[in-house]
Structure formats: structure tokens, C-alpha cells
Design a protein around this motif. Structure first.
Motif, PDB file in Angstrom:
ATOM      1  N   VAL A 110     110.094   5.445 103.073  1.00  0.00           N
ATOM      2  CA  VAL A 110     108.915   4.616 102.839  1.00  0.00           C
ATOM      3  C   VAL A 110     107.649   5.445 103.008  1.00  0.00           C
ATOM      4  O   VAL A 110     107.482   6.144 103.999  1.00  0.00           O
ATOM      5  N   ALA A 111     106.779   5.381 102.022  1.00  0.00           N
ATOM      6  CA  ALA A 111     105.451   5.994 102.121  1.00  0.00           C
ATOM      7  C   ALA A 111     104.434   4.858 102.023  1.00  0.00           C
ATOM      8  O   ALA A 111     104.559   3.990 101.164  1.00  0.00           O
ATOM      9  N   TRP A 112     103.463   4.857 102.917  1.00  0.00           N
ATOM     10  CA  TRP A 112     102.447   3.805 102.884  1.00  0.00           C
ATOM     11  C   TRP A 112     101.333   4.201 101.925  1.00  0.00           C
ATOM     12  O   TRP A 112     101.029   5.373 101.755  1.00  0.00           O
ATOM     13  N   ALA A 113     100.733   3.208 101.293  1.00  0.00           N
ATOM     14  CA  ALA A 113      99.612   3.452 100.389  1.00  0.00           C
ATOM     15  C   ALA A 113      98.513   4.194 101.139  1.00  0.00           C
ATOM     16  O   ALA A 113      98.279   3.941 102.316  1.00  0.00           O
ATOM     17  N   LYS A 114      97.854   5.113 100.458  1.00  0.00           N
ATOM     18  CA  LYS A 114      96.761   5.875 101.072  1.00  0.00           C
ATOM     19  C   LYS A 114      95.479   5.069 100.939  1.00  0.00           C
ATOM     20  O   LYS A 114      94.603   5.374 100.143  1.00  0.00           O
ATOM     21  N   ASP A 115      95.405   4.002 101.750  1.00  0.00           N
ATOM     22  CA  ASP A 115      94.265   3.093 101.682  1.00  0.00           C
ATOM     23  C   ASP A 115      93.356   3.208 102.902  1.00  0.00           C
ATOM     24  O   ASP A 115      92.419   2.435 103.058  1.00  0.00           O
ATOM     25  N   GLY A 116      93.645   4.173 103.786  1.00  0.00           N
ATOM     26  CA  GLY A 116      92.815   4.393 104.961  1.00  0.00           C
ATOM     27  C   GLY A 116      93.025   3.388 106.083  1.00  0.00           C
ATOM     28  O   GLY A 116      92.319   3.426 107.085  1.00  0.00           O
ATOM     29  N   LYS A 117      93.993   2.479 105.957  1.00  0.00           N
ATOM     30  CA  LYS A 117      94.230   1.475 106.989  1.00  0.00           C
ATOM     31  C   LYS A 117      95.078   2.052 108.118  1.00  0.00           C
ATOM     32  O   LYS A 117      95.955   2.873 107.892  1.00  0.00           O
ATOM     33  N   VAL A 118      94.791   1.593 109.332  1.00  0.00           N
ATOM     34  CA  VAL A 118      95.520   2.053 110.515  1.00  0.00           C
ATOM     35  C   VAL A 118      96.864   1.335 110.587  1.00  0.00           C
ATOM     36  O   VAL A 118      96.926   0.106 110.524  1.00  0.00           O
ATOM     37  N   ARG A 119      97.939   2.129 110.715  1.00  0.00           N
ATOM     38  CA  ARG A 119      99.293   1.598 110.866  1.00  0.00           C
ATOM     39  C   ARG A 119      99.960   2.353 112.010  1.00  0.00           C
ATOM     40  O   ARG A 119     100.180   3.547 111.905  1.00  0.00           O
ATOM     41  N   GLU A 120     100.276   1.648 113.094  1.00  0.00           N
ATOM     42  CA  GLU A 120     100.914   2.270 114.244  1.00  0.00           C
ATOM     43  C   GLU A 120     102.010   1.345 114.758  1.00  0.00           C
ATOM     44  O   GLU A 120     101.868   0.123 114.701  1.00  0.00           O
ATOM     45  N   GLY A 121     103.080   1.930 115.248  1.00  0.00           N
ATOM     46  CA  GLY A 121     104.155   1.135 115.822  1.00  0.00           C
ATOM     47  C   GLY A 121     104.947   1.930 116.836  1.00  0.00           C
ATOM     48  O   GLY A 121     105.146   3.137 116.676  1.00  0.00           O
ATOM     49  N   ARG A 122     105.380   1.265 117.890  1.00  0.00           N
ATOM     50  CA  ARG A 122     106.184   1.899 118.940  1.00  0.00           C
ATOM     51  C   ARG A 122     107.164   0.859 119.476  1.00  0.00           C
ATOM     52  O   ARG A 122     106.789  -0.287 119.692  1.00  0.00           O
ATOM     53  N   ALA A 123     108.411   1.286 119.689  1.00  0.00           N
ATOM     54  CA  ALA A 123     109.433   0.416 120.274  1.00  0.00           C
ATOM     55  C   ALA A 123     109.979   1.086 121.522  1.00  0.00           C
ATOM     56  O   ALA A 123     110.378   2.248 121.488  1.00  0.00           O
ATOM     57  N   THR A 124     109.994   0.349 122.629  1.00  0.00           N
ATOM     58  CA  THR A 124     110.524   0.830 123.897  1.00  0.00           C
ATOM     59  C   THR A 124     111.855   0.137 124.151  1.00  0.00           C
ATOM     60  O   THR A 124     111.951  -1.089 124.001  1.00  0.00           O
ATOM     61  N   ILE A 125     112.867   0.918 124.543  1.00  0.00           N
ATOM     62  CA  ILE A 125     114.197   0.386 124.786  1.00  0.00           C
ATOM     63  C   ILE A 125     114.444   0.360 126.296  1.00  0.00           C
ATOM     64  O   ILE A 125     114.238   1.361 126.991  1.00  0.00           O
ATOM     65  N   LEU A 126     114.879  -0.799 126.795  1.00  0.00           N
ATOM     66  CA  LEU A 126     115.165  -0.999 128.216  1.00  0.00           C
ATOM     67  C   LEU A 126     116.600  -1.507 128.344  1.00  0.00           C
ATOM     68  O   LEU A 126     116.974  -2.474 127.674  1.00  0.00           O
ATOM     69  N   VAL A 127     117.421  -0.873 129.196  1.00  0.00           N
ATOM     70  CA  VAL A 127     118.813  -1.278 129.384  1.00  0.00           C
ATOM     71  C   VAL A 127     118.930  -2.028 130.706  1.00  0.00           C
ATOM     72  O   VAL A 127     118.468  -1.555 131.750  1.00  0.00           O
ATOM     73  N   ARG A 128     119.570  -3.208 130.652  1.00  0.00           N
ATOM     74  CA  ARG A 128     119.766  -4.015 131.858  1.00  0.00           C
ATOM     75  C   ARG A 128     120.847  -3.364 132.721  1.00  0.00           C
ATOM     76  O   ARG A 128     121.937  -3.086 132.263  1.00  0.00           O
ATOM     77  N   GLN A 129     120.523  -3.115 133.984  1.00  0.00           N
ATOM     78  CA  GLN A 129     121.438  -2.506 134.945  1.00  0.00           C
ATOM     79  C   GLN A 129     122.264  -3.590 135.642  1.00  0.00           C
ATOM     80  O   GLN A 129     121.945  -4.779 135.562  1.00  0.00           O
ATOM     81  N   SER A 130     123.311  -3.182 136.348  1.00  0.00           N
ATOM     82  CA  SER A 130     124.193  -4.143 137.015  1.00  0.00           C
ATOM     83  C   SER A 130     123.461  -4.964 138.082  1.00  0.00           C
ATOM     84  O   SER A 130     123.854  -6.090 138.365  1.00  0.00           O
ATOM     85  N   ASP A 131     122.386  -4.423 138.637  1.00  0.00           N
ATOM     86  CA  ASP A 131     121.619  -5.172 139.640  1.00  0.00           C
ATOM     87  C   ASP A 131     120.545  -6.067 139.019  1.00  0.00           C
ATOM     88  O   ASP A 131     119.762  -6.692 139.729  1.00  0.00           O
ATOM     89  N   GLY A 132     120.505  -6.123 137.679  1.00  0.00           N
ATOM     90  CA  GLY A 132     119.560  -6.988 136.978  1.00  0.00           C
ATOM     91  C   GLY A 132     118.253  -6.335 136.587  1.00  0.00           C
ATOM     92  O   GLY A 132     117.463  -6.913 135.845  1.00  0.00           O
ATOM     93  N   THR A 133     118.003  -5.132 137.090  1.00  0.00           N
ATOM     94  CA  THR A 133     116.758  -4.438 136.735  1.00  0.00           C
ATOM     95  C   THR A 133     116.865  -3.837 135.339  1.00  0.00           C
ATOM     96  O   THR A 133     117.963  -3.680 134.790  1.00  0.00           O
TER      97      THR A 133
END
Length: 158
Positions: free
Chosen positions: A16-39
Motif C-alpha cells: 500500500v502506498a498512500w496518496a502524496k497529499d501532505g496529510k499526516v498518517r501515523e499508527g502504532r500498535a502495542t501488544i500486551l500478553v496476559r500473565q498467569s497472575d493476571g498482569t
């Protein structure tokens, strides 16, 4: 304990290439794994355009959470999605994305690479299940077509 690798990558990916329209596009995904103690233990991050793929070890039947954050111009989008590791990478493939949506522009240029307007960011997750994701079924388009309630936020968080 039956531990299996979950595969998680940024969506959309390299095709995927985004149109060169000067618009700001940012994204971040953080992955969290549930531990046996619930944290929740951080297991990594993927960002729009970095092309990275994560393979966090999650026990089959175990829970992990993906926190999606994205910005399109002045709009901020956020979502927290809970996944359960299934161990079935061949069948359980989901996309969960946020943003106002993207649409294809006519192909142009030397390599006829698909170019998109608008914005969509999220994660492609393999070997996991959720009620909030969109199951992929035989699509050949670079961006998955989403309908209402298909895991794409229609309203910004701000």
C-alpha cells in the motif's frame, strides 16, 4: 503448557502506498500478553510503514491485548482489542483496524502500485481469535473491505 507463536504485523503492509497529499498518517500498535497472575506484560510494538512482524509466545487459550493508536491529520483513533491464541495459523486470521477508511486510487506510475486516499491502520493477526476482528476470507485486495461493526472504528476517540 502448550505455547504457540502468534504472528502479528502492521496493516496495511508493504503493498500500500498512500496518496502524496501532505496529510499526516501515523499508527502504532502495542501488544500486551496476559500473565498467569493476571498482569499484562508488553510483548512489542508495530508501527505503520515499518514492515515488522512480531511473534509473541502466547499459551494456546491464553489472552493477549492489542492497543491500537492512530492519527489522521487532527483526528485521533484508539481501540483496545482482546485476542485469544488459537494455535491455528492456517484458519484464524483476523484484521482489526481503526481510522476513517481508505479507498483505492487509479493505479499509476512505473510499477502500477496501488495508491490509497483516506486512512486505515491496524494489525493483521494470525493464530488467534476475537469477536472484534474481521476474519479474512479469500480477499486479493491490499486493503480489506470493512462494513459497519467489522473491527474498523468509524468515530474518532477525540
Amino acid at each position: 503448557m502448550n505455547v504457540d507463536e502468534v504472528t502479528l504485523g502492521s496493516y496495511p503492509r508493504d503493498d500500500v502506498a498512500w496518496a502524496k497529499d501532505g496529510k499526516v498518517r501515523e499508527g502504532r500498535a502495542t501488544i500486551l500478553v496476559r500473565q498467569s497472575d493476571g498482569t499484562l506484560k508488553p510483548a512489542g510494538e508495530v508501527a505503520l510503514g515499518d514492515g515488522s512482524v512480531l511473534h509473541p509466545d502466547v499459551e494456546v487459550g491464553g489472552e493477549f491485548i492489542v492497543e491500537l493508536r492512530a492519527r489522521f491529520e487532527s483526528q485521533i483513533f484508539e481501540r483496545r482489542v482482546t485476542f485469544i491464541a488459537s494455535g491455528d495459523e492456517a484458519s484464524d486470521i483476523f484484521v482489526s483496524a481503526i481510522g476513517p477508511g481508505g479507498h483505492a486510487e487509479p493505479k499509476a506510475g512505473l510499477f502500477k502500485r496501488a495508491r490509497y486516499s483516506g486512512f486505515e491502520f491496524g494489525v493483521l493477526v494470525m493464530a488467534a481469535m476475537t469477536e472484534q476482528g474481521t476474519r479474512l476470507t479469500g480477499t486479493s485486495d491490499p486493503l480489506v473491505k470493512h462494513g459497519p461493526g467489522d473491527g474498523v472504528a468509524a468515530v474518532s476517540a477525540t
